[in-house]
Structures are given as C-alpha cells and as structure tokens.
Scaffold this active site. Structure first.
Site, mmCIF file in Angstrom:
data_model
loop_
_atom_site.group_PDB
_atom_site.id
_atom_site.type_symbol
_atom_site.label_atom_id
_atom_site.label_comp_id
_atom_site.label_asym_id
_atom_site.label_seq_id
_atom_site.Cartn_x
_atom_site.Cartn_y
_atom_site.Cartn_z
ATOM 1 N N ARG A 95 0.890 -1.161 0.097
ATOM 2 C CA ARG A 95 -0.020 -0.153 -0.151
ATOM 3 C C ARG A 95 0.828 1.282 -0.077
ATOM 4 O O ARG A 95 1.818 1.480 1.013
ATOM 5 C CB ARG A 95 -0.792 0.066 1.132
ATOM 6 C CG ARG A 95 -1.608 -0.963 1.485
ATOM 7 C CD ARG A 95 -3.009 -1.235 0.429
ATOM 8 N NE ARG A 95 -3.871 0.331 0.416
ATOM 9 C CZ ARG A 95 -4.615 0.324 1.318
ATOM 10 N NH1 ARG A 95 -5.028 -0.555 2.057
ATOM 11 N NH2 ARG A 95 -5.414 1.461 1.334
ATOM 12 N N GLN A 202 -16.242 1.443 3.739
ATOM 13 C CA GLN A 202 -15.915 1.362 4.853
ATOM 14 C C GLN A 202 -16.741 2.044 5.706
ATOM 15 O O GLN A 202 -16.964 1.541 6.960
ATOM 16 C CB GLN A 202 -14.470 1.734 4.827
ATOM 17 C CG GLN A 202 -13.321 0.892 4.257
ATOM 18 C CD GLN A 202 -12.818 1.599 3.188
ATOM 19 O OE1 GLN A 202 -13.530 1.927 2.299
ATOM 20 N NE2 GLN A 202 -11.650 1.520 2.771
ATOM 21 N N ASP A 243 -4.210 9.233 6.283
ATOM 22 C CA ASP A 243 -3.020 8.123 5.772
ATOM 23 C C ASP A 243 -1.886 8.927 5.874
ATOM 24 O O ASP A 243 -0.815 8.284 6.003
ATOM 25 C CB ASP A 243 -3.676 7.544 4.758
ATOM 26 C CG ASP A 243 -4.832 6.679 5.084
ATOM 27 O OD1 ASP A 243 -4.768 5.276 5.369
ATOM 28 O OD2 ASP A 243 -5.774 6.889 4.922
#
EC number: 5.3.1.23
Length: 355
Positions: A95, A202, A243
């Site tokens: 990722r 999500q 993130d």
C-alpha cells in the site's frame, strides 16, 4: 460500549508463527479471524484491505515482519539482515499511501541494526519487542487523540465522519472516532452521521458496524447526502482520520474526504483531522507529492453487486484517496495536541519533539 473493545484487530501468535487479523472484508456479516504465516499472505491481506486503517497497517506490518523472521535460522547478522530487508521491501509494496506502513518497518529495521553485534535469538527477540512497542504506543496515542478531540466538542452535538477511523483501524479506540467513544463513556450523547464511503463502503460496513456495536447513535448516509444533513443544521463538526499528512498540513485520506471538507467550509462547520504523529511526513512538502493509490475497476463496477452495475468495457477511474488542502482544515489533532493553521511549525515541532 458493548463488547467492541474486546475485539482485537491484529496481533502476533508466536506459538504458531502467525500474524492474526480480523478479516475486515467479511464485516459486518461475519467476524472471521485469519492466521497469516507467509509474506505473500500478509502482503495480500494488507493490499486487499483485510487489515486496513493507517495505524493498523503499521502495526500489522511490524508484527508481520517479526513473525516472519522468527523462522530464519542463520548465525551471521548479514544473512539475517539480508532476509529482513527482503521481507521489508516486499511488505512496503502493498500500500503506497499510508505512511505508517513505512515508518513501522523503518523503525523495526533501526531497532534490529542497533543489536547487530548480538546473536540470532536476540535479533528475533528485539523484533518481537519493537512490534509490541509499536502496538502499545498506537493504543496510548489514540486515547490521547480522543482526549484532545473531545475537548473541542459539546454534549449533544451532531458529528459527521467519512470512511473508518475507529477501533477497527487502530489498536484501540480509533483516531477520528476516539472522541466519540470517550464522549459515549461520559454521557455526551453524540449523534453521528457516517458516510457510506464509496467505492469500498468502509463507512457502511465498518464505521456503522462498530458505532452501533458500541451503542452510539449512528445514522448511515450515502456520500452525496452529506450536504443535505449539513444544510439542515444536523452536523456541528466533522471528524476524519488521515493516512498521510504533508509538512504543510495537506492531508491524504479516503477518497471523498476533500469533498466533505469543501462542504464543511461552505456551511461554516469545523473540519477536524485526527491521527497520530506517525502519519505526519515532513519529507513530503505538500499534498502534491503524496502518491495516490489507484485500485481495480471491479471495485466500482461489480464488487458489491449480485450483477455488475456498469456496462462492460467502460473506463473507470478509481483512486483510493484524495488530498484535502490545508486551508480547508480547521485543526489537526494528534496525541501531542491541537494544531491550528498555519500547520507547518507545529507539525515540525511535534515530529522533532521540541516541545
């Protein structure tokens, strides 16, 4: 809080040399745990979002490399280290956007290098210790983030969140949802609107699930309904995770976050970004340098449908994240405190620990 916090998301089982995760792709319908014993299984679990959330990805990577190195039987450090770097680089490719993945693995490497003059048992031990320290520090940071965040909120407020930055995304409590859970414990009676968060849902699958499990008043809305509930005066603050935070305060989070920030700015609603200082990347000057992961077209055209919902062959653009400009953010909240614009000086101070 129900039994939400008895649910572990990721841990190491050294008895069977496995990284154990709660498979979040099975939620909310089934609670399934997976024991991952190979680098390929761990890589796939991170890539396919079986474990997700920037802090949880970092913890999983740290535990994963510690678990995998337990099976390496060599006596010289160079051979052990060579195998470590091979695993580290492989997991880093899973990722690209979440900085916690890289920081956790870099930290594991630094700890190992400090013990190069010792023996193989010691190398394995310090990797286990460092992985556990990363998890414990994440849990403690989330609690402090929650305390700072709840200090900005009032009982009875309506809150809106995007994606999942709760207990499932970290070791405990969450980042954006940590103030919600602390408020719940203290009788603040928040009502939370959870965007479903397309294309991976999500918000619908995870945030709504965990808030409901914790007894929080939660209402699920489609992403394009955020403007309506804001206009109706039902939202007094927006809480989102992150993130990666650039040095100037630009923030990468799940796709759709920047749109929520624009709406909040228009309606005069505070927009708060919450996350640990490990998500701050001072080596990234602005959001323009953040690599944005693009994912498979099938997530948009057919993943959640009994039959595909788009014509065969249609072009699809599917970025996993977007970047919210610093000028749209009211405050950035970490375990170290609350930063207000301009963010650069405070973020640098936090990272350099000159406070």
């Amino acid at each position: 809080m129900g039994n939400l916090f008895t649910m572990l998301t990721v841990w190491a089982d050294y008895g069977q040399n496995a990284l154990v995760i709660l498979d979040q792709t099975c939620l909310p319908n089934r609670e399934v745990y997976l024991a991952l014993k190979t680098a390929e299984e761990i890589w796939e679990a991170i890539y396919s979002l079986k474990v997700r959330g920037a802090p949880a990805i970092g913890v999983a990577a740290a535990y994963g490399v510690a678990v995998l190195m337990q099976g390496v039987e060599v006596t010289d450090f160079e051979s052990f280290y060579r195998e470590f770097v091979k695993v580290k680089k492989y997991l880093e490719s899973s990722r690209p956007t979440a900085v916690n993945l890289f920081m956790a693995l870099d930290r594991m490497e630094a700890r190992l290098l400090r013990h190069r003059g010792e023996g193989v048992k010691d190398w394995k031990r310090v990797l286990r210790e460092e992985a556990e320290a990363i998890r414990e520090e994440d849990a403690a940071a989330c609690k402090r983030i929650g305390e700072w965040g709840v200090s900005l909120l009032r009982p009875g407020m309506g809150l809106l969140t995007h994606c999942n930055a709760g207990h499932l995304a970290v070791s405990e409590y969450g980042t954006a949802l940590a103030p919600v859970y602390l408020g719940q414990e203290r009788g603040y009676a928040f009502s939370v609107f959870a965007d479903e968060t397309r294309p991976l849902l999500q918000g619908a699958r995870l945030t709504a699930y965990e808030l409901q499990k914790a007894g929080v008043d939660v209402t699920l809305i489609c992403d394009n309904m955020a403007s309506t509930v804001m206009k109706q005066g039902r939202v007094q603050a927006v809480l989102v995770g992150c993130d990666r935070v650039a040095a100037n305060g630009d923030t990468a989070n799940k796709i759709g976050t920047s749109g929520v920030a624009v709406l909040a700015k228009y309606y005069g609603i505070p927009f708060y970004v919450l996350g640990p200082t490990s998500t701050i990347d001072m080596g990234c000057p602005t959001g323009e340098q953040i690599e944005i992961e693009e994912r498979a077209r099938e997530e948009v055209t057919e993943k959640w449908y009994a039959r595909r919902m788009a014509p065969e062959g249609v072009k699809v653009y599917n970025p996993a994240f977007d970047v919210t400009s610093a000028d749209l953010i009211t405050a950035i909240i970490t375990e170290r405190g609350i930063a207000y614009p301009p963010f650069g000086g405070t973020l640098r101070m936090w990272k350099e620990k000159t406070f």
